[in-house]
Design a protein around this motif. Structure first.
Motif, PDB file in Angstrom:
ATOM      1  N   GLY A 126       0.819  -1.195   0.000  1.00  0.00           N
ATOM      2  CA  GLY A 126       0.000   0.000   0.000  1.00  0.00           C
ATOM      3  C   GLY A 126       0.851   1.241   0.000  1.00  0.00           C
ATOM      4  O   GLY A 126       1.983   1.269  -0.484  1.00  0.00           O
ATOM      5  N   THR A 127       0.293   2.302   0.563  1.00  0.00           N
ATOM      6  CA  THR A 127       0.990   3.571   0.551  1.00  0.00           C
ATOM      7  C   THR A 127       2.036   3.665   1.641  1.00  0.00           C
ATOM      8  O   THR A 127       2.969   4.432   1.537  1.00  0.00           O
ATOM      9  N   LEU A 128       1.885   2.853   2.722  1.00  0.00           N
ATOM     10  CA  LEU A 128       2.815   2.923   3.828  1.00  0.00           C
ATOM     11  C   LEU A 128       3.308   1.528   4.189  1.00  0.00           C
ATOM     12  O   LEU A 128       2.609   0.542   3.969  1.00  0.00           O
ATOM     13  N   ALA A 129       4.496   1.469   4.773  1.00  0.00           N
ATOM     14  CA  ALA A 129       5.089   0.188   5.137  1.00  0.00           C
ATOM     15  C   ALA A 129       4.748  -0.172   6.571  1.00  0.00           C
ATOM     16  O   ALA A 129       5.606  -0.433   7.391  1.00  0.00           O
ATOM     17  N   TYR A 130       3.469  -0.145   6.915  1.00  0.00           N
ATOM     18  CA  TYR A 130       3.023  -0.609   8.220  1.00  0.00           C
ATOM     19  C   TYR A 130       1.567  -1.017   8.099  1.00  0.00           C
ATOM     20  O   TYR A 130       0.885  -0.647   7.153  1.00  0.00           O
ATOM     21  N   VAL A 131       1.104  -1.768   9.068  1.00  0.00           N
ATOM     22  CA  VAL A 131      -0.270  -2.248   9.072  1.00  0.00           C
ATOM     23  C   VAL A 131      -1.142  -1.239   9.807  1.00  0.00           C
ATOM     24  O   VAL A 131      -0.883  -0.918  10.971  1.00  0.00           O
ATOM     25  N   VAL A 132      -2.177  -0.741   9.125  1.00  0.00           N
ATOM     26  CA  VAL A 132      -3.077   0.220   9.743  1.00  0.00           C
ATOM     27  C   VAL A 132      -3.786  -0.438  10.918  1.00  0.00           C
ATOM     28  O   VAL A 132      -4.353  -1.513  10.796  1.00  0.00           O
ATOM     29  N   GLY A 133      -3.750   0.224  12.058  1.00  0.00           N
ATOM     30  CA  GLY A 133      -4.344  -0.315  13.267  1.00  0.00           C
ATOM     31  C   GLY A 133      -3.334  -0.958  14.183  1.00  0.00           C
ATOM     32  O   GLY A 133      -3.645  -1.245  15.335  1.00  0.00           O
ATOM     33  N   GLN A 134      -2.095  -1.192  13.670  1.00  0.00           N
ATOM     34  CA  GLN A 134      -1.053  -1.790  14.503  1.00  0.00           C
ATOM     35  C   GLN A 134       0.207  -0.928  14.472  1.00  0.00           C
ATOM     36  O   GLN A 134       1.323  -1.430  14.590  1.00  0.00           O
ATOM     37  N   GLU A 135       0.034   0.378  14.303  1.00  0.00           N
ATOM     38  CA  GLU A 135       1.184   1.256  14.203  1.00  0.00           C
ATOM     39  C   GLU A 135       1.882   1.427  15.543  1.00  0.00           C
ATOM     40  O   GLU A 135       1.241   1.399  16.596  1.00  0.00           O
ATOM     41  N   ASN A 136       3.162   1.600  15.484  1.00  0.00           N
ATOM     42  CA  ASN A 136       3.951   2.013  16.639  1.00  0.00           C
ATOM     43  C   ASN A 136       4.394   3.441  16.366  1.00  0.00           C
ATOM     44  O   ASN A 136       5.225   3.687  15.485  1.00  0.00           O
ATOM     45  N   ILE A 137       3.849   4.393  17.095  1.00  0.00           N
ATOM     46  CA  ILE A 137       4.098   5.798  16.789  1.00  0.00           C
ATOM     47  C   ILE A 137       5.560   6.175  16.975  1.00  0.00           C
ATOM     48  O   ILE A 137       6.010   7.203  16.443  1.00  0.00           O
ATOM     49  N   HIS A 138       6.316   5.351  17.686  1.00  0.00           N
ATOM     50  CA  HIS A 138       7.733   5.655  17.903  1.00  0.00           C
ATOM     51  C   HIS A 138       8.612   5.153  16.756  1.00  0.00           C
ATOM     52  O   HIS A 138       9.815   5.416  16.751  1.00  0.00           O
ATOM     53  N   GLU A 139       8.016   4.433  15.809  1.00  0.00           N
ATOM     54  CA  GLU A 139       8.793   3.884  14.694  1.00  0.00           C
ATOM     55  C   GLU A 139       8.417   4.493  13.352  1.00  0.00           C
ATOM     56  O   GLU A 139       8.952   4.086  12.322  1.00  0.00           O
ATOM     57  N   ILE A 140       7.514   5.455  13.324  1.00  0.00           N
ATOM     58  CA  ILE A 140       7.031   6.039  12.070  1.00  0.00           C
ATOM     59  C   ILE A 140       7.719   7.366  11.820  1.00  0.00           C
ATOM     60  O   ILE A 140       7.808   8.207  12.722  1.00  0.00           O
ATOM     61  N   ASP A 141       8.215   7.532  10.607  1.00  0.00           N
ATOM     62  CA  ASP A 141       8.705   8.835  10.166  1.00  0.00           C
ATOM     63  C   ASP A 141       7.495   9.585   9.609  1.00  0.00           C
ATOM     64  O   ASP A 141       7.125   9.428   8.452  1.00  0.00           O
ATOM     65  N   PHE A 142       6.855  10.399  10.442  1.00  0.00           N
ATOM     66  CA  PHE A 142       5.581  11.004  10.063  1.00  0.00           C
ATOM     67  C   PHE A 142       5.707  11.983   8.900  1.00  0.00           C
ATOM     68  O   PHE A 142       4.823  12.058   8.052  1.00  0.00           O
ATOM     69  N   ASP A 143       6.786  12.722   8.842  1.00  0.00           N
ATOM     70  CA  ASP A 143       6.940  13.684   7.749  1.00  0.00           C
ATOM     71  C   ASP A 143       7.029  12.967   6.405  1.00  0.00           C
ATOM     72  O   ASP A 143       6.366  13.362   5.428  1.00  0.00           O
ATOM     73  N   GLU A 144       7.813  11.899   6.353  1.00  0.00           N
ATOM     74  CA  GLU A 144       7.933  11.137   5.104  1.00  0.00           C
ATOM     75  C   GLU A 144       6.620  10.436   4.772  1.00  0.00           C
ATOM     76  O   GLU A 144       6.177  10.428   3.608  1.00  0.00           O
ATOM     77  N   ALA A 145       5.960   9.851   5.795  1.00  0.00           N
ATOM     78  CA  ALA A 145       4.711   9.135   5.547  1.00  0.00           C
ATOM     79  C   ALA A 145       3.627  10.085   5.061  1.00  0.00           C
ATOM     80  O   ALA A 145       2.870   9.758   4.128  1.00  0.00           O
ATOM     81  N   LEU A 146       3.530  11.253   5.664  1.00  0.00           N
ATOM     82  CA  LEU A 146       2.530  12.233   5.223  1.00  0.00           C
ATOM     83  C   LEU A 146       2.805  12.690   3.797  1.00  0.00           C
ATOM     84  O   LEU A 146       1.868  12.863   2.995  1.00  0.00           O
ATOM     85  N   GLU A 147       4.044  12.875   3.474  1.00  0.00           N
ATOM     86  CA  GLU A 147       4.382  13.310   2.106  1.00  0.00           C
ATOM     87  C   GLU A 147       3.962  12.267   1.087  1.00  0.00           C
ATOM     88  O   GLU A 147       3.441  12.594   0.011  1.00  0.00           O
ATOM     89  N   ARG A 148       4.139  11.008   1.412  1.00  0.00           N
ATOM     90  CA  ARG A 148       3.796   9.937   0.481  1.00  0.00           C
ATOM     91  C   ARG A 148       2.286   9.816   0.284  1.00  0.00           C
ATOM     92  O   ARG A 148       1.808   9.687  -0.855  1.00  0.00           O
TER      93      ARG A 148
END
Length: 239
Positions: A126-148
């Motif tokens: 999909g658009t992100l390399a994580y499973v929606v609903g099982q995110e770990n907020i300490h492991e996400i690069d939010f700026d890059e993910a939002l840009e994508r």
């Protein structure tokens, strides 16, 4: 006479008195009621009304009602009843109907996102390399993910990421205790005694409308959400 003996005499006398009266009453001769009985019959019109009343006709075919709409509903009910009692329904169509009902239930559960644990998005598909609903907020690069996701105009998922980023900011300042399975209401409760609670409640309400309510959101609506998140982030930085 001793008092105790007098007591027992009175008690036995009271016990036998009703029995004696009952025996005397039962021995009294019965009196036959020979008064004349006048039977009462309903009027002829009333009897005819009972004969035509649908509520009292149990063993014969009931005539259709006079109202056209009720007549059509009566016909529809008869057709449906005949179909459900037919051999074709019992041998084939009942299974088709059960499969259709099951498919509708699964569809509504899917639309309500109650089956996300079955239809999880795999990493890299999909658009992100994580499973929606099982995110770990300490492991996400939010700026890059939002840009994508914004490049793909997925404003719904972008709203989720923006809200998760807000949760991470609150967690970093130790204002909330983040856990994957905790509810947004629990975070609101943790901020109840702070001036941050009203703004965070507004962000939470918008996020839940978009994500759980499946409301449509465009670039303009997401821009407003982003401004709220930026303002809230500035409030956090001033603490």
């Amino acid at each position: 006479m001793p008092i105790r003996l007098l007591f027992w005499v009175l008690l036995l006398g009271l016990g036998f008195a009703p029995a004696a009266r009952g025996q005397a009453d039962s021995a009294a001769p019965l009196r036959l009621d020979r008064s004349a009985i006048t039977p009462r019959y309903p009027a002829a019109g009333q009897l005819e009304g009972f004969r035509n009343d649908r509520h009292y006709q149990y063993d014969r075919e009931v005539p259709p009602p006079d109202n056209p709409l009720l007549r059509w509903l009566d016909w529809l009910w008869r057709q449906l009843t005949g179909f459900l009692q037919g051999e074709s329904y019992r041998s084939f169509w009942q299974y088709v109907l059960m499969a259709a009902v099951a498919a509708m239930v699964l569809y509504f559960l899917y639309r309500a996102r109650a089956l996300d644990f079955l239809f999880q998005q795999r990493a890299g598909e999909g658009t992100l390399a994580y499973v929606v609903g099982q995110e770990n907020i300490h492991e996400i690069d939010f700026d890059e993910a939002l840009e994508r996701v914004l490049a793909q105009r997925d404003y719904r998922l972008a709203t989720r990421l923006l809200y998760l980023k807000t949760l991470k900011q609150l967690t970093d300042q130790e204002l909330i205790h983040w856990q994957p399975n905790r509810t947004n209401y629990s975070y609101l409760q943790e901020l109840a005694a702070t001036p941050l609670q009203p703004e965070f409640e507004r962000l939470t309400r918008r996020f839940e409308y978009v994500w759980y309510g499946d409301f449509r959101i465009g670039a303009e609506d997401f821009g407003e959400m982003r401004e709220w998140a930026h303002s809230f982030s500035q409030q956090l930085s001033r603490r």
